[in-house]
Structure formats: C-alpha cells, structure tokens
Scaffold this motif. Structure first.
Motif, PDB file in Angstrom:
ATOM      1  N   ILE A  12      37.453 -34.307  -0.978  1.00  0.00           N
ATOM      2  CA  ILE A  12      38.157 -35.570  -1.174  1.00  0.00           C
ATOM      3  C   ILE A  12      38.222 -36.344   0.131  1.00  0.00           C
ATOM      4  N   ALA A  13      38.585 -35.671   1.230  1.00  0.00           N
ATOM      5  CA  ALA A  13      38.647 -36.353   2.526  1.00  0.00           C
ATOM      6  C   ALA A  13      37.283 -36.916   2.909  1.00  0.00           C
ATOM      7  N   ALA A  14      36.226 -36.136   2.678  1.00  0.00           N
ATOM      8  CA  ALA A  14      34.880 -36.608   3.014  1.00  0.00           C
ATOM      9  C   ALA A  14      34.455 -37.760   2.113  1.00  0.00           C
ATOM     10  N   GLU A  15      34.810 -37.688   0.831  1.00  0.00           N
ATOM     11  CA  GLU A  15      34.449 -38.769  -0.091  1.00  0.00           C
ATOM     12  C   GLU A  15      35.133 -40.074   0.296  1.00  0.00           C
ATOM     13  N   VAL A  16      36.389 -39.995   0.686  1.00  0.00           N
ATOM     14  CA  VAL A  16      37.109 -41.199   1.107  1.00  0.00           C
ATOM     15  C   VAL A  16      36.438 -41.803   2.340  1.00  0.00           C
ATOM     16  N   ALA A  17      36.129 -40.972   3.324  1.00  0.00           N
ATOM     17  CA  ALA A  17      35.486 -41.475   4.540  1.00  0.00           C
ATOM     18  C   ALA A  17      34.120 -42.065   4.239  1.00  0.00           C
ATOM     19  N   ASP A  18      33.363 -41.414   3.373  1.00  0.00           N
ATOM     20  CA  ASP A  18      32.041 -41.925   3.016  1.00  0.00           C
ATOM     21  C   ASP A  18      32.156 -43.298   2.352  1.00  0.00           C
ATOM     22  N   MET A  57      26.449 -18.694   1.150  1.00  0.00           N
ATOM     23  CA  MET A  57      26.309 -18.705   2.600  1.00  0.00           C
ATOM     24  C   MET A  57      25.013 -19.388   3.012  1.00  0.00           C
ATOM     25  N   LEU A  58      23.938 -19.133   2.285  1.00  0.00           N
ATOM     26  CA  LEU A  58      22.675 -19.810   2.592  1.00  0.00           C
ATOM     27  C   LEU A  58      22.802 -21.314   2.397  1.00  0.00           C
ATOM     28  N   ARG A  59      23.455 -21.716   1.298  1.00  0.00           N
ATOM     29  CA  ARG A  59      23.646 -23.143   1.048  1.00  0.00           C
ATOM     30  C   ARG A  59      24.505 -23.778   2.137  1.00  0.00           C
ATOM     31  N   ALA A  60      25.535 -23.063   2.555  1.00  0.00           N
ATOM     32  CA  ALA A  60      26.407 -23.595   3.597  1.00  0.00           C
ATOM     33  C   ALA A  60      25.632 -23.800   4.898  1.00  0.00           C
ATOM     34  N   THR A  61      24.833 -22.815   5.273  1.00  0.00           N
ATOM     35  CA  THR A  61      24.030 -22.953   6.487  1.00  0.00           C
ATOM     36  C   THR A  61      23.033 -24.085   6.358  1.00  0.00           C
ATOM     37  N   GLU A  62      22.430 -24.207   5.173  1.00  0.00           N
ATOM     38  CA  GLU A  62      21.487 -25.300   4.940  1.00  0.00           C
ATOM     39  C   GLU A  62      22.183 -26.659   5.065  1.00  0.00           C
ATOM     40  N   ASP A  63      23.391 -26.771   4.496  1.00  0.00           N
ATOM     41  CA  ASP A  63      24.133 -28.034   4.585  1.00  0.00           C
ATOM     42  C   ASP A  63      24.374 -28.428   6.037  1.00  0.00           C
ATOM     43  N   VAL A  64      24.786 -27.454   6.844  1.00  0.00           N
ATOM     44  CA  VAL A  64      25.068 -27.756   8.252  1.00  0.00           C
ATOM     45  C   VAL A  64      23.793 -28.150   8.988  1.00  0.00           C
ATOM     46  N   GLU A  65      22.717 -27.382   8.778  1.00  0.00           N
ATOM     47  CA  GLU A  65      21.460 -27.699   9.452  1.00  0.00           C
ATOM     48  C   GLU A  65      20.975 -29.098   9.079  1.00  0.00           C
ATOM     49  N   ASN A  66      21.017 -29.418   7.781  1.00  0.00           N
ATOM     50  CA  ASN A  66      20.575 -30.746   7.338  1.00  0.00           C
ATOM     51  C   ASN A  66      21.457 -31.844   7.907  1.00  0.00           C
ATOM     52  N   ALA A  67      22.774 -31.596   7.916  1.00  0.00           N
ATOM     53  CA  ALA A  67      23.690 -32.610   8.427  1.00  0.00           C
ATOM     54  C   ALA A  67      23.481 -32.835   9.921  1.00  0.00           C
ATOM     55  N   ILE A  68      23.260 -31.760  10.670  1.00  0.00           N
ATOM     56  CA  ILE A  68      23.081 -31.896  12.116  1.00  0.00           C
ATOM     57  C   ILE A  68      21.802 -32.650  12.441  1.00  0.00           C
ATOM     58  N   VAL A  69      20.700 -32.292  11.771  1.00  0.00           N
ATOM     59  CA  VAL A  69      19.443 -32.969  12.083  1.00  0.00           C
ATOM     60  C   VAL A  69      19.508 -34.433  11.664  1.00  0.00           C
ATOM     61  N   ALA A  89      28.069 -38.055  10.239  1.00  0.00           N
ATOM     62  CA  ALA A  89      29.100 -37.279  10.933  1.00  0.00           C
ATOM     63  C   ALA A  89      30.102 -36.718   9.929  1.00  0.00           C
ATOM     64  N   VAL A  90      30.475 -37.525   8.934  1.00  0.00           N
ATOM     65  CA  VAL A  90      31.382 -37.044   7.888  1.00  0.00           C
ATOM     66  C   VAL A  90      30.754 -35.874   7.143  1.00  0.00           C
ATOM     67  N   ALA A  91      29.471 -36.009   6.807  1.00  0.00           N
ATOM     68  CA  ALA A  91      28.777 -34.920   6.104  1.00  0.00           C
ATOM     69  C   ALA A  91      28.727 -33.653   6.951  1.00  0.00           C
ATOM     70  N   THR A  92      28.607 -33.805   8.266  1.00  0.00           N
ATOM     71  CA  THR A  92      28.576 -32.639   9.140  1.00  0.00           C
ATOM     72  C   THR A  92      29.940 -31.957   9.187  1.00  0.00           C
ATOM     73  N   PHE A  93      31.004 -32.759   9.316  1.00  0.00           N
ATOM     74  CA  PHE A  93      32.346 -32.183   9.277  1.00  0.00           C
ATOM     75  C   PHE A  93      32.585 -31.456   7.946  1.00  0.00           C
ATOM     76  N   ARG A  94      32.138 -32.070   6.879  1.00  0.00           N
ATOM     77  CA  ARG A  94      32.315 -31.461   5.551  1.00  0.00           C
ATOM     78  C   ARG A  94      31.524 -30.157   5.451  1.00  0.00           C
ATOM     79  N   ALA A  95      30.281 -30.165   5.944  1.00  0.00           N
ATOM     80  CA  ALA A  95      29.454 -28.960   5.863  1.00  0.00           C
ATOM     81  C   ALA A  95      30.041 -27.818   6.693  1.00  0.00           C
TER      82      ALA A  95
END
Length: 482
Positions: A187-193, A394-406, A471-477
């Motif tokens: 919800i916090a990420a959706e509001v920021a987005d 866990m794999l999805r979580a790591t993928e989310d972070v990697e995608n968000a960072i790049v 940046a919001v997506a990275t915080f969320r991931a």
C-alpha cells in the motif's frame, strides 16, 4: 472367555495405559527446522548503486518514504496506512487466524461445564412405564425431576496430535500477520508510485502547454512570412501539424493525472475526488534518496513479509504431518460428572441425591484400510509444496531486488545524461536568442531551439519520475515499510 485370559488382558491394558501415560507430552512427527537457503553474499548491481548514491543519505527501511523529503507524500502514505480498506480486511483476517490458533490451543486443555434441568411430566398410562407403575399403590401420574451437576472432560494428548494442530494454527496466524505486513508494504509503495505519476503528469502538462504556446508563435511567424512571400504552404502545413501534435499530447497526460488521483483516493479509502485538491499545485520538491542494499539477499529472510509468510506456512505444513501421524496411535479421553438428581427440589442437594460419574474412553484406528496413511501422505505432500513455495518466494524476492536495483541504477545514469542534454539545449536556445537580437538568425530558428529544449525537459521529467518510482520499487523489493 476363560478365567486365565481375563487377568492377561487386564495386565495388557494396564501396561498399555502406563505406557501411554509415560508418553504424555510427547509429539510424533518431525520437529520443524527452518531450511537453509543458499544465497549469494551480495547483489550483483549493489556496488554500482552505492557508487552513484555515495553523496546521499539512506533512510531507514521502516519509513523509507520520509527519505524523499516531501511532506505531501508522507501525509498521503500515513493516511493510506490508517484508512485503506484492504488493510482493514487483512487485519480482520489476522484476528480470525489468531482466534483459530487460540481455539486449537484450548483443545489441549480440560473442558468444564455446568448444567441444571427441571422436568415436569404427566405420565401416560398407556406407555410401558405408565402401565407398570400404575399397578403400584400411591402412583402419581404427575412427576417432577430435578438435575444439577458439573462435568469435566479432557482428551489426553498422549502422542502430540493436538499439540501439532496448535503449532500449525499458530504458524498460520503468524503467516496471516506477515501477509498483513506485506500488504502494508504494498500500500505504501502503491501510494508513492501513484503520487510520482501524478507529479510527472502535472509537470509534463505544464511543459506541453508551454510547447503549445511556442508552436503557436511559430505558426504565426510562418503565416506572416507566407503573407510576405518568404515562406511556402508546405512550411505552414508543417507548423500547423506540429501545433496539432503538441495539443494532441495533452489529453493522454490529463487522463494519466486524473486516473492516478483517483487511484490515490481509493488507496486512502476515500471516494475518487476526495483529496484531489491537495495535489492541485504542481510542485517538485522531492529528492530521490539513497538506498542501502549492502546486507545482501540474506536480509530478505528477515525483511520480506512474503518470504516470512511462506516460511510460516512451511512450519504449519510440517506440524500437520505430526497431527496426521498421531492418528496411528490411541486417543484417550477422561471425563467426570458430579451431579445431584432428585424427584423433589427439597432433597436435591443432599447426599442421597448425589450421583457422581467417571468415564475413560479409548479410541484406536486399527483397521481403516489406509485412511491414516493417506492423511500422512497428503500432509507430507503439503509440506513438499510449501517448501517449494518458500524457496520460490526467496528467488522471486532476490529477483525483485536485482531488477529494481539495475533499473534504478540505469535510470539515474540516464537522468544524468538528460541533465547534460538540457543544459546544452538551454545554451543553444540562449545563443540563438542572442544571435536573433543581433540579426544573425531568424525568429523561426529561435522558436525551433525553444521547442527542442521543451522536448528535452519533457523527457527529463519522465525519467525523473521513473527514477523516483524505481526507488520506490527498490524499497518495496527490500521489504521496507513495516
């Protein structure tokens, strides 16, 4: 049955009962241990991100939105976390799961009850009892019966079936709480987005309106040159098409702004249009904060609510194996009743009316044609599925972070290049204006440089908003927001 068999059976039952009592408090089935996951020590793109954000401070993950230094954004997120209806529904689901866990825990404890009955009856003379009793002198067809008593019963959890059920219910309650926290993060990420999309649309609308004014001046200039014989119809048509193209870009931007404003209202649990006035002014006061991602994927096991929920559901499925396995063994139930029964109320609470009872029940599924085997196999299959889902989460979580960072890293690189482009384009526009004042170039060339500058600023506004959203997506991931 021979007399020699009875003592043998009695001794066997006594031995079985003693063995069962000695096992009280034990729990069959596997004890749960959180599985180890092989994860890399760091994210691949974390060094690039740290290098680009070395001059900025990183906010805490718990309240990452404060790092944007935008009071409007902080106010909107705070309101959404307090009023969002999906969060209220999630909180209700947590309450249900906790109640189920309390109920499962209470199954292991004795149950006591208190009851009282009063019966007034006019006996039929045609009933079996009436026909027999009416033959005795002094028989009265009107009878009263009073009954009062306290009872207690307890299922002795000899092999831990109830304990395992309570463990599963507790784990499910914890998973429900993790789901609620995950929804809070979302919800916090959706509001920021939505907020950054509103700000981007507002800025691009302002730029498009400025572009419209520039293109209109350009068209007027072409029309004047055409009247003086210095331009062609083709140039006029090109200027008209350019103005129409700019005007056509306004409706999609207006749609984007209004749709995202409505999205914000619903996220805040309000009717669309309720809070639109708070964002009426187009301002750009936010700064994209740095993000600390140095702890690596191992931190996701502690931070990501969806990973936590998957791990708790794995623990619940493990406990269900023990609950199913306990069905292989006997179940012992003890009960007692202390009551008074009397035909008259005056003699109810007397020693003569005392009627205590005690009972012990034993149930053992010896021959069920594989039903328990099927239940255990089903529980083991459920655990295997939960384990796969946990590892996948866990794999999805790591993928989310990697995608968000790049994405964040590359958008910040693009934003830097666009800043240089806008600076160069601004210099080109200023130079053309000086040349125009000196008579070296025409107004047509000045307005064309202005149009190019506005187009570069529009692209910069898009990338800046995309950078904030990344940046919001990275915080969320990373599991920030709780």
């Amino acid at each position: 049955m021979s007399k020699s068999v009875r003592p043998l059976r009695g001794a066997s039952l006594l031995l079985s009962g003693s063995l069962a009592l000695s096992l009280a408090g034990c729990a069959v089935g596997p004890d749960y241990h959180s599985p180890a996951l092989a994860e890399p020590a760091a994210y691949h793109n974390a060094p690039d991100l740290a290098a680009r954000q070395a001059t900025r401070a990183a906010p805490t993950l718990d309240s990452w939105w404060q790092g944007f230094d935008d009071p409007v954004l902080s106010r909107l997120i705070g309101r959404a976390l307090a009023q969002n209806l999906d969060l209220k529904a999630a909180l209700a689901r947590v309450a249900q799961a906790r109640a189920a866990a309390d109920e499962a825990g209470a199954q292991r404890l004795p149950e006591a009850s208190l009851g009282a009955d009063a019966l007034r009856e006019h006996q039929s003379l045609q009933s079996p009892l009436g026909k027999i009793a009416s033959a005795f002198p002094g028989y009265s067809r009107n009878q009263s019966l009073y009954d009062i008593g306290a009872g207690a019963s307890w299922e002795a959890d000899l092999f831990g079936g109830l304990k395992r059920q309570a463990e599963a219910a507790d784990a499910e309650a914890q998973a429900a709480e993790a789901d609620r926290l995950g929804l809070r993060v979302s919800i916090a990420a959706e509001v920021a987005d939505a907020y950054f999309r509103v700000r981007a649309a507002q800025q691009r609308i302002a730029l498009a309106e400025a572009q419209t004014r520039t293109d209109a001046r350009l068209l007027n200039l072409v029309q004047l040159r055409l009247a003086g014989g210095l331009a062609t119809r083709r140039e006029q048509a090109q200027a008209e098409a350019l103005l129409a193209q700019t005007r056509a870009s306004l409706p999609p931007l207006t749609i984007e702004r209004e749709v995202q404003l409505n999205r914000l209202d619903v996220l805040m649990g309000a009717t669309p249009g309720s809070y639109a006035s708070e964002l009426a002014r187009s301002v750009e006061r936010y700064t994209v904060p740095a993000i600390a991602a140095s702890r690596g994927p191992a931190e996701l096991l502690r931070r990501r609510p969806d990973v936590i929920a998957a791990e708790r559901r794995l623990a619940a499925s493990n406990a269900r194996i023990g609950a199913a396995t306990a069905q292989y063994y006997p179940q012992l139930t003890l009960s007692a009743l202390l009551g008074f029964v009397s035909l008259g109320s005056g003699q109810l609470l007397t020693a003569a009316a005392l009627q205590p009872q005690a009972a012990a029940g034993l149930r053992w599924r010896l021959f069920d044609f594989g039903r328990v085997d099927a239940e255990v196999a089903s529980a083991k299959g459920g655990e295997a599925e939960a384990l796969a889902r946990y590892r996948q989460s866990m794999l999805r979580a790591t993928e989310d972070v990697e995608n968000a960072i790049v994405t964040l890293t590359q958008l910040e690189a693009q934003d830097g290049e666009l800043k240089a482009q806008v600076a160069a384009q601004t210099q080109a526009r200023d130079t053309s204006e000086e040349a125009y004042r000196g008579g070296a170039v025409s107004l047509f060339e000045v307005l064309d440089e202005e149009r190019r500058l506005l187009a570069a600023r529009d692209q910069q506004a898009q990338v800046r908003a995309a950078d904030a959203r990344a940046a919001v997506a990275t915080f969320r991931a990373l599991g920030g927001g709780w």
